[in-house]
Motif scaffolding. Structure first.
Motif, short mmCIF file in Angstrom:
data_model
loop_
_atom_site.label_atom_id
_atom_site.label_comp_id
_atom_site.label_asym_id
_atom_site.label_seq_id
_atom_site.Cartn_x
_atom_site.Cartn_y
_atom_site.Cartn_z
N GLU A 100 0.83 -1.20 0.00
CA GLU A 100 0.00 0.00 0.00
C GLU A 100 0.86 1.25 0.00
O GLU A 100 0.60 2.20 -0.74
CB GLU A 100 -0.92 0.00 1.22
N TYR A 101 1.91 1.26 0.82
CA TYR A 101 2.81 2.41 0.91
C TYR A 101 3.46 2.71 -0.44
O TYR A 101 3.52 3.88 -0.86
CB TYR A 101 3.87 2.12 1.98
N LEU A 102 3.93 1.68 -1.13
CA LEU A 102 4.65 1.87 -2.39
C LEU A 102 3.72 2.18 -3.56
O LEU A 102 4.16 2.72 -4.57
CB LEU A 102 5.48 0.63 -2.70
N ALA A 103 2.45 1.86 -3.42
CA ALA A 103 1.52 1.98 -4.55
C ALA A 103 1.30 3.42 -4.99
O ALA A 103 0.85 3.67 -6.11
CB ALA A 103 0.19 1.33 -4.20
N VAL A 104 1.62 4.39 -4.13
CA VAL A 104 1.39 5.79 -4.50
C VAL A 104 2.50 6.35 -5.38
O VAL A 104 2.41 7.49 -5.86
CB VAL A 104 1.22 6.68 -3.25
N SER A 105 3.56 5.58 -5.60
CA SER A 105 4.75 6.11 -6.28
C SER A 105 4.45 6.75 -7.64
O SER A 105 4.92 7.86 -7.91
CB SER A 105 5.81 5.01 -6.43
N PRO A 106 3.68 6.10 -8.53
CA PRO A 106 3.43 6.75 -9.83
C PRO A 106 2.73 8.10 -9.70
O PRO A 106 3.09 9.05 -10.40
CB PRO A 106 2.54 5.72 -10.56
N ALA A 107 1.77 8.19 -8.81
CA ALA A 107 1.05 9.45 -8.64
C ALA A 107 1.96 10.53 -8.06
O ALA A 107 1.89 11.70 -8.46
CB ALA A 107 -0.16 9.25 -7.73
N VAL A 108 2.82 10.14 -7.12
CA VAL A 108 3.74 11.11 -6.52
C VAL A 108 4.74 11.62 -7.54
O VAL A 108 5.03 12.82 -7.61
CB VAL A 108 4.45 10.48 -5.30
N ARG A 109 5.27 10.71 -8.35
CA ARG A 109 6.23 11.13 -9.38
C ARG A 109 5.58 12.10 -10.37
O ARG A 109 6.19 13.09 -10.78
CB ARG A 109 6.79 9.92 -10.10
N ALA A 110 4.34 11.81 -10.75
CA ALA A 110 3.64 12.71 -11.67
C ALA A 110 3.39 14.06 -11.02
O ALA A 110 3.51 15.11 -11.68
CB ALA A 110 2.31 12.07 -12.08
N LEU A 111 3.10 14.06 -9.73
CA LEU A 111 2.82 15.30 -9.02
C LEU A 111 4.05 16.21 -8.96
O LEU A 111 3.97 17.43 -9.11
CB LEU A 111 2.34 14.97 -7.61
N PHE A 112 5.22 15.59 -8.74
CA PHE A 112 6.44 16.37 -8.59
C PHE A 112 7.18 16.63 -9.90
O PHE A 112 8.13 17.41 -9.92
CB PHE A 112 7.41 15.67 -7.63
N ALA A 113 6.78 15.99 -10.98
CA ALA A 113 7.51 16.13 -12.24
C ALA A 113 7.69 17.58 -12.69
O ALA A 113 8.80 17.98 -13.07
CB ALA A 113 6.84 15.30 -13.33
N PRO A 114 6.64 18.42 -12.66
CA PRO A 114 6.84 19.82 -13.08
C PRO A 114 7.84 20.57 -12.21
O PRO A 114 8.64 21.36 -12.72
CB PRO A 114 5.44 20.43 -12.96
N ASP A 115 7.83 20.32 -10.91
CA ASP A 115 8.77 20.99 -10.02
C ASP A 115 10.21 20.56 -10.30
O ASP A 115 11.14 21.38 -10.27
CB ASP A 115 8.43 20.69 -8.55
N LEU A 116 10.41 19.27 -10.56
CA LEU A 116 11.75 18.80 -10.88
C LEU A 116 12.25 19.41 -12.18
O LEU A 116 13.43 19.76 -12.30
CB LEU A 116 11.77 17.27 -10.97
N GLU A 117 11.37 19.55 -13.15
CA GLU A 117 11.75 20.16 -14.42
C GLU A 117 12.17 21.62 -14.20
O GLU A 117 13.15 22.09 -14.78
CB GLU A 117 10.60 20.07 -15.41
N ARG A 118 11.44 22.32 -13.38
CA ARG A 118 11.75 23.73 -13.10
C ARG A 118 13.08 23.84 -12.37
O ARG A 118 13.89 24.73 -12.64
CB ARG A 118 10.64 24.37 -12.27
N ALA A 119 13.32 22.94 -11.42
CA ALA A 119 14.57 22.97 -10.68
C ALA A 119 15.76 22.65 -11.59
O ALA A 119 16.81 23.29 -11.52
CB ALA A 119 14.51 21.99 -9.51
N ALA A 120 15.58 21.65 -12.47
CA ALA A 120 16.65 21.29 -13.41
C ALA A 120 16.97 22.44 -14.35
O ALA A 120 18.12 22.63 -14.76
CB ALA A 120 16.25 20.04 -14.19
N ALA A 121 15.94 23.22 -14.68
CA ALA A 121 16.13 24.33 -15.61
C ALA A 121 17.03 25.42 -15.04
O ALA A 121 17.60 26.21 -15.81
CB ALA A 121 14.77 24.93 -15.99
N VAL A 122 17.18 25.48 -13.73
CA VAL A 122 18.06 26.48 -13.13
C VAL A 122 19.37 25.85 -12.67
O VAL A 122 20.10 26.44 -11.88
CB VAL A 122 17.37 27.21 -11.96
N GLY A 123 19.66 24.65 -13.14
CA GLY A 123 20.97 24.06 -12.91
C GLY A 123 21.06 23.07 -11.77
O GLY A 123 22.15 22.59 -11.44
N LEU A 124 19.93 22.72 -11.17
CA LEU A 124 19.96 21.75 -10.08
C LEU A 124 20.06 20.34 -10.64
O LEU A 124 19.41 20.01 -11.64
CB LEU A 124 18.69 21.87 -9.24
#
Length: 268
Positions: free
Chosen positions: A189-213
């Motif tokens: 049950e704990y691990l089952a949320v992983s796809p939804a969490v990754r989708a939720l954070f994907a835009p933030d990770l893209e924005r962070a990568a865009a500034v060199g992170l």
């Protein structure tokens, strides 16, 4: 009885029914009673059919006051909000930042170089989960979450934090263990949320990568990982001799409260 767990919603990410997982008594966690999600901060939540049909009685918000102020809850009619700040007095934890840190870096409010200089993201997250078990204020918070579920009297309850992965993940694991869910079910049950969490954070990770992170160094803060849950469970065993001791001595839940949780959350 079976449940599909995932509940597609246009406005509430990571919405899931915790019901349907097997218990050691041969029953299942009761479907339609305990739900989990990311923060219901979209103004469309109150009229989203995926949410309104749940008939929520209680919504437990485990975020910090600052998180809740930035993105307040929008609840369907009839739902009662309970705020439980799990991290109010917990020191040195980054769990409260995982919903906002990538955006803060992308917007220049946090320096990538300064943040990444000494970062061991996996160690930080394992420590955060250990604090869920070792820190008295966090234990008091999770006890309050359990009592909030009891206050619903078996009516539908939603638990959430920011992304619905760490504080929510541990709260659900605690409740599942309290009513006798199998260890395999708790992990699955704990691990089952992983796809939804990754989708939720994907835009933030893209924005962070865009500034060199280096997004790969940041990702463990935002992922769902069995090692994080295991870190907490290992301390439950080491400090309390198992979940029974943790529930009674660590959270201070009485026998009658644990009995009431099983009645509310288990189908025999």
């Amino acid at each position: 009885m079976r449940t599909s767990h995932e509940i597609p919603s246009a406005h509430l990410p990571n919405l899931r029914d915790v019901g349907g997982w097997p218990t050691t008594s041969g029953g299942v966690v009761r479907p339609g009673t305990l739900f989990r999600s990311a923060a219901p901060s979209d103004p469309g939540v109150p009229t989203d059919p995926a949410v309104t049909t749940l008939g929520l009685d209680v919504v437990v918000d485990m975020r910090t006051a600052a998180e809740a102020e930035r993105r307040p809850d929008h609840l369907p009619r009839g739902a009662r909000l309970v705020r439980v700040d799990i991290l109010a007095s917990t020191s040195g934890s980054l769990a409260s930042l995982t919903g906002t840190l990538p955006a803060a870096i992308a917007e220049g409010r946090v320096s990538p170089d300064a943040f990444l200089a000494d970062l061991d993201a996996r160690a930080v997250m394992e420590h955060t989960y250990e604090q869920f078990v070792t820190e008295a204020p966090a234990r008091a918070g999770f006890a309050e979450v359990a009592r909030s579920v009891l206050s619903a009297g078996g009516r539908p309850t939603l638990l959430h934090c920011t992304a619905g992965k760490d504080r929510t993940g541990w709260a659900v694991a605690v409740l599942m263990a309290a009513v006798g869910a199998t260890r395999d079910a708790v992990f699955e049950e704990y691990l089952a949320v992983s796809p939804a969490v990754r989708a939720l954070f994907a835009p933030d990770l893209e924005r962070a990568a865009a500034v060199g992170l280096d997004a790969d160094r940041l990702r463990p803060l935002l992922d769902v990982d069995a090692a994080y849950l295991k870190a907490a469970l290992d301390l439950v065993d080491a400090d309390f001799g198992g979940f029974d001791g943790y529930l009674r001595s660590g959270l201070g839940l009485a026998d009658d409260e644990l009995d009431e949780l099983r009645v509310a959350l288990v189908d025999a």
